[in-house]
Scaffold this active site. Structure first.
Site, PDB file in Angstrom:
ATOM      1  N   LYS A 146       0.824  -1.203   0.000  1.00 59.58           N
ATOM      2  CA  LYS A 146       0.000   0.000   0.000  1.00 59.58           C
ATOM      3  C   LYS A 146       0.867   1.265   0.000  1.00 59.58           C
ATOM      4  O   LYS A 146       0.489   2.285  -0.593  1.00 59.58           O
ATOM      5  CB  LYS A 146      -0.950  -0.005   1.209  1.00 59.58           C
ATOM      6  N   PRO A 168      -8.405   5.151   4.666  1.00 57.15           N
ATOM      7  CA  PRO A 168      -9.309   4.652   5.703  1.00 57.15           C
ATOM      8  C   PRO A 168      -8.545   3.974   6.832  1.00 57.15           C
ATOM      9  O   PRO A 168      -7.476   3.370   6.606  1.00 57.15           O
ATOM     10  CB  PRO A 168     -10.191   3.644   4.957  1.00 57.15           C
TER      11      PRO A 168
END
Length: 330
Positions: A146, A168
């Site tokens: 990520k 998030p």
């Protein structure tokens, strides 16, 4: 004016709620769906599904006519054996989505990263968007993937693309169909399979607020910025107590010293897997729990108007959905 949004990952937990939030805001939605995906989370919605995945060669053609892209799709795994797939889907897939969006003339991209890409501040300190762990200190191939996917977004921004990054934290609520790691905690709790817990903590947010955060980022976000979509920092014990309150079940009373699940996970994933047995406890998952993962979402609240709904309502909705889903499958 953005009229039609191309959404990846729409069949998943966050993505399904992003699709619903976009529809409520009167956007048309074109959803990229893999042939093998479960379509339950999108059933009955007025959307246009298109078949493909994040590495499909015809992505630009599939996006033609859309003014925006919400790239929510990602592969989640804490198994060390999945490193190559994590890189292929999360990093290369993000690169391909961004290139296709540019080729198709898409005006704005909302890239769904994760607080996993930001990392954890030592000692349980609260991190915001200005903090960044060095990539080699990010525990798990997933977190590293990520991080590197975010770098793809930043490189595209430098080349002139209009991209807003959202991160998030830990979403909870209905439609956790897979389930996510947090959904699995709720599931195990409801099935009375959690006799004890590890002393750690997380930042939680209603998944419906996360979805609304995507729409707000589309409409109000600043190019090149990242926004933590989070709400409340809670110890795992406090979260389990909330589950107990809403379910009527007893919360586990005892903590597990970290060395015990570490030892079990090491034997399970490193040793037994070499003997052909399927491991059940990911070593990196246990290592991640060594420090609380706390975050500050005030930037998204201030600049986007990110909702901060009562977490108890999200927990109650998650429990209700899982109990109904369990009844339907028995």
């Amino acid at each position: 004016m953005v009229k039609e949004v191309f959404v990846t990952g729409g069949t998943g937990f966050i993505g399904a709620h992003v699709v619903r939030s976009l529809l409520r805001a009167n956007y048309r939605v074109r959803a990229l769906v893999r042939p093998q995906s479960c379509f339950d989370n999108l059933a009955g919605l007025d959307i246009k599904p298109v078949t493909g995945d994040v590495n499909s060669p015809d992505l630009a053609q599939l996006m033609q006519g859309c003014q925006a892209v919400c790239h929510v799709a990602a592969h989640y795994s804490l198994w060390q054996r999945d490193r190559d797939r994590l890189h292929r889907v999360n990093v290369l897939g993000t690169r391909h989505i961004l290139e296709a969006a540019q080729t198709a003339g898409v005006e704005r991209v909302i890239y769904t990263s994760s607080v996993a890409a930001i990392g954890v501040k030592p000692g349980g300190q609260v991190a915001d968007e200005t903090y960044q762990s060095p990539p080699h200190r990010l525990i798990s191939a997933y977190k590293q993937s990520k991080y590197w996917a975010e770098q793809e977004a930043y490189r595209a921004i430098e080349r002139g693309q209009d991209i807003v990054i959202v991160n998030p934290s830990t979403p909870i609520g209905p439609r956790d169909i897979k389930p996510t790691p947090t959904g699995e905690i709720i599931q195990r709790f409801l099935q009375r399979r959690m006799p004890a817990y590890v002393n750690t903590g997380l930042n939680f947010i209603d998944v419906r607020d996360v979805a609304q955060g995507h729409v707000l980022a589309l409409e109000r976000g600043k190019t090149g910025e990242r926004y933590i979509l989070g709400h409340q920092n809670l110890s795992l014990k406090a979260f389990l107590d909330k589950l107990a309150h809403h379910s009527g079940l007893k919360a586990p009373r005892y903590t597990i010293p970290l060395w015990l699940p570490l030892a079990i996970a090491w034997v399970d994933e490193i040793l037994l897997s070499k003997l052909g047995k399927s491991p059940s406890v990911p070593l990196d998952g246990v290592r991640m729990s060594a420090e609380p993962m706390y975050y500050d979402a005030s930037k998204a609240v201030r600049e986007l108007g990110l909702p901060q709904s009562n977490l108890d309502e999200a927990i109650a909705a998650a429990i209700d959905w899982m109990e109904k889903k369990g009844t339907e499958t028995t």
